[in-house]
Design an enzyme around this catalytic site. Structure first.
Site, PDB file in Angstrom:
ATOM      1  N   GLY A  98       0.835  -1.192   0.000  1.00 23.65           N
ATOM      2  CA  GLY A  98       0.000   0.000   0.000  1.00 23.65           C
ATOM      3  C   GLY A  98       0.869   1.240   0.000  1.00 23.65           C
ATOM      4  O   GLY A  98       2.106   1.162   0.036  1.00 23.65           O
TER       5      GLY A  98
ATOM      6  N   HIS B 275     -10.210  30.515  -7.557  1.00 23.97           N
ATOM      7  CA  HIS B 275     -10.378  29.095  -7.242  1.00 23.97           C
ATOM      8  C   HIS B 275     -11.661  28.866  -6.442  1.00 23.97           C
ATOM      9  O   HIS B 275     -12.471  27.981  -6.766  1.00 23.97           O
ATOM     10  CB  HIS B 275      -9.182  28.592  -6.422  1.00 23.97           C
ATOM     11  CG  HIS B 275      -7.927  28.394  -7.209  1.00 23.97           C
ATOM     12  ND1 HIS B 275      -7.891  27.669  -8.377  1.00 23.97           N
ATOM     13  CD2 HIS B 275      -6.649  28.813  -6.980  1.00 23.97           C
ATOM     14  CE1 HIS B 275      -6.646  27.654  -8.841  1.00 23.97           C
ATOM     15  NE2 HIS B 275      -5.883  28.354  -8.019  1.00 23.97           N
TER      16      HIS B 275
ATOM     17  N   GLU C 104      -6.596  33.143  -5.461  1.00 18.64           N
ATOM     18  CA  GLU C 104      -7.274  32.186  -4.569  1.00 18.64           C
ATOM     19  C   GLU C 104      -8.785  32.404  -4.592  1.00 18.64           C
ATOM     20  O   GLU C 104      -9.559  31.446  -4.495  1.00 18.64           O
ATOM     21  CB  GLU C 104      -6.734  32.322  -3.146  1.00 18.64           C
ATOM     22  CG  GLU C 104      -5.234  32.088  -3.006  1.00 18.64           C
ATOM     23  CD  GLU C 104      -4.810  30.737  -3.516  1.00 18.64           C
ATOM     24  OE1 GLU C 104      -5.626  29.794  -3.492  1.00 18.64           O
ATOM     25  OE2 GLU C 104      -3.642  30.611  -3.956  1.00 18.64           O
TER      26      GLU C 104
END
Length: 667
Positions: free
Chosen positions: A208, A434, A431
């Site tokens: 994993g 976004h 930002e």
């Protein structure tokens, strides 16, 4: 060089003995009890006839006299004197002794070299070279008594005195615990399984992503097993000498078989178990011999039971197929990133004994950390404890945990970085772009936090968190993710009329997503459901060079066109949203410039005028008509009445209407 290890090692003692021998032999080869006098004094005693006997030592150019009457030399009376003579006066000296004619005569001595001294002089360089070589190998092998034990196993035997880790200390890996619990039960009570003819697996492979708890599970097995547990790393087998690794494998399994039933744990087995024959110019002889011996020990001609091998790796794709087959590794257990319930359990395990404030809710922290591994969550709790101690606080608060999540995800806050107001405004619009695009799109994750504070390498970031764990992504969700990634650059273009370098990481991620949509996921209208390229992250140089591309140059050009089309479509969608809600974007930037960080509640209040777009059906915008033999759409009313009549097949628009009708009827 470790000075303490050097002084305690045998090298210093050997060198001391050699020096002592040289001093002793030099002393015995000296002048003995003769007193050194001037050469003129010696000549005078010879001419006066005061010599009983004499010895001329030719090699050292020294004459030794025993006198008839003592004389005064250097303040003391002696009848034994010696003096050096010059090489060219040897004949005169012997003539004088012959003329004096001592009563007991005189002798000329050519002393032979001491055998021990000559032996030391001859072999001392070889001895020093050998000692230096042994010292270097001692350092390479870890010191101690392992100087020449190259072929001995370096596995650590876990004893009862070792601090125990149990299954109670492991969370978020219930399936793996169940598999390993069965091995523990078999070792403790094998009759239960043998009664029905069951055989315990010979090997269990745990694989994993890094940090998911593979080694922790192995420590838990060691604490629970109650049998000898040998732990070793895959890199401990391979050395610079060919055959050493195979010898260590044999020694390890011999120890385990002698103490059977026993468990062997090999961490990072990919260091020794890589695919044989791979790589440019062939394989690595030492590693391949070690792997061959490991294969034989696990399931060879002469194999004995009672030894179970547990191995861990985060690269199962590069392991040799012969190692993975049943009979060697019968079970392959995936240790994946924990889900929501797993994260809750991991946080509770690592939160034991820590003083939390009353406002701390670990379940909320678990929901805010999707994709975190067990190591990440442990780091979050530890960072929160460190921050609390640094601030001289007694309790870990929710705010401290939030700060520790930010530190783990983006790094510590860089307070020393000073930016101008213009750059802050650009970052705020970036930002904000976004966040606004993510909020307006139906398939994007909710915005959790916006900040223009610099952390790590990021000048600012927008954090979105899913409401629940997801294991599949639809085409619509990926298109919305593309639009969200490009929202920052689009906002810069909209407001400042030119982009900046701050969107480089966003463009990299968007390009990667668009290329995977085209080449791996079959989400391209032109290329259809086909995979292009290997896309398996092959690490062997030889295979990379020998791999032929499975598509033509024309297809490669089409792939580039499709990637660009997807990115431009997402860019246009982000532009449309930002133009429509430009006033909301400006208000968000004003708040960011003032407060620098906005929480989810503050963001939702600013975005209240924004209307989230409706979710589109999965086929909308795909560019293809549905096949004529698609399954019929049956409304809930028809299903309740037992009427199986199919609605007519139609275009994607008809399909969207059918879907909307079905959802409305179900509601």
């Amino acid at each position: 060089m470790d000075l303490k290890r050097f002084t305690r090692g045998p090298l210093l003692w050997i060198l001391g003995i050699v020096v002592l021998l040289l001093l002793v032999t030099t002393m015995f080869n000296g002048g003995g009890n003769y007193t050194t006098a001037d050469t003129s004094t010696v000549v005078q005693q010879i001419t006066q006839g005061n010599v009983k006997n004499a010895t001329v030592v030719d090699k050292d150019q020294r004459v030794e006299l025993t006198l008839n009457k003592p004389i005064e030399v250097a303040g003391k009376s002696t009848d034994r004197i010696q003096a050096p003579w010059v090489e060219g006066q040897g004949v005169k000296l012997t003539d004088a002794l012959t003329a004096a004619n001592p009563p007991k005569g005189w002798t000329a001595e050519v002393p032979r070299e001491n055998f021990l001294v000559s032996l030391l002089v001859s072999f001392l360089p070889i001895i020093i070279i050998v000692l230096i070589f042994l010292f270097i190998m001692n350092q390479m092998q870890g010191g101690g008594s392992r100087v020449m034990n190259f072929g001995k196993s370096r596995a650590k035997l876990i004893t009862k005195d070792t601090p125990k880790t149990t299954f109670a200390d492991v969370a978020g890996a219930d399936e793996a615990i169940e598999e390993l619990q069965e091995i523990k039960e078999f070792l403790q009570a094998p009759a239960k399984f043998q009664a029905i003819g069951a055989k315990i697996p010979k090997g269990v492979l745990l694989y994993g992503p890094p940090g998911t708890g593979k080694t922790l599970l192995a420590r838990a097995v060691a604490g629970e097993a109650g049998v000898p547990f040998y732990s070793i790393s895959g890199s401990d087998f391979v050395e610079m000498f060919v055959g050493v690794g195979a010898s260590r494998v044999r020694d390890l399994f011999e120890q385990a078989k002698a103490n059977a039933p026993a468990i062997i744990f090999i961490d990072e087995i990919d260091a020794v178990g890589r695919h044989r024959g791979a790589g440019l110019g062939g394989g690595h002889d030492e590693r391949e011999q070690t792997l061959n011996q490991l294969l034989v020990e696990m399931d060879g001609f002469d194999v004995k039971g009672g030894v179970i091998l547990i191995a861990a790796t985060n690269r199962p794709d590069i392991l040799d197929p012969a190692l993975l087959r049943p009979g060697r590794f019968d079970r392959q257990v995936v240790i994946d990133r924990p889900d929501l319930e797993g994260r809750k359990g991991i946080l509770r395990v690592h939160g034991r004994g820590k003083p939390f404030a009353t406002d701390v809710d670990l379940d909320v922290i678990a929901r805010r950390t999707p994709g975190f591994t067990g190591a990440d969550l442990a780091n979050v709790i530890n960072e929160a404890a460190l921050l609390t101690a640094r601030q001289d606080q007694k309790l870990i608060t929710m705010g401290t945990l939030e700060e520790s999540i930010d530190r783990v995800m983006a790094g510590p806050e860089r307070k020393s970085r000073v930016m101008s107001d213009q750059e802050k405004k650009i970052i705020a619009y970036h930002e904000g772009g976004h966040a606004l695009v993510a909020h307006a799109l139906p398939n994007s994750d909710p915005v959790h936090k916006i900040t223009i504070l610099s952390r790590g390498r990021a000048l600012g970031y927008t954090m979105t968190l899913p409401m629940e764990d997801k294991f599949l992504a639809t085409r619509s969700e990926m298109m919305d993710q593309l639009a969200m990634l490009l929202g920052g650059r689009t906002a810069e273009e909209l407001v400042f009329h030119e982009p900046t370098t701050g969107a480089s990481n966003d463009i990299e991620k968007a390009t990667s997503i668009a290329r995977r949509m085209t080449t791996e996921y079959g989400m391209s209208e032109k290329l259809g459901a086909r995979k292009f390229g290997s896309g398996n992250g092959e690490v062997f140089l030889g295979r990379e060079m020998g791999h032929e591309r499975d598509y033509s140059e024309q297809i490669a050009s089409t792939i580039d066109e499709e990637v660009r089309r997807l990115i431009e479509t997402a860019h246009d969608q982000a532009w449309e949203i930002l133009v429509q809600y430009r006033d909301v974007l400006d208000n968000l930037v004003l708040e960011l410039m003032e407060k620098e960080t906005l929480s989810r509640e503050q963001v939702l209040q600013i975005f209240s005028p924004v209307v989230t777009k409706e979710k589109r059906p999965s086929y909308a915008g795909y560019g293809k008509r549905l096949p004529s033999d698609r399954p019929p759409v049956i409304t809930p009313k028809e299903r309740a009445n037992g009427n199986g009549a199919a609605l007519p097949a139609g275009s994607p628009a008809t399909y969207a209407q059918d879907q909307a009708t079905t959802q409305r009827d179900e509601a």
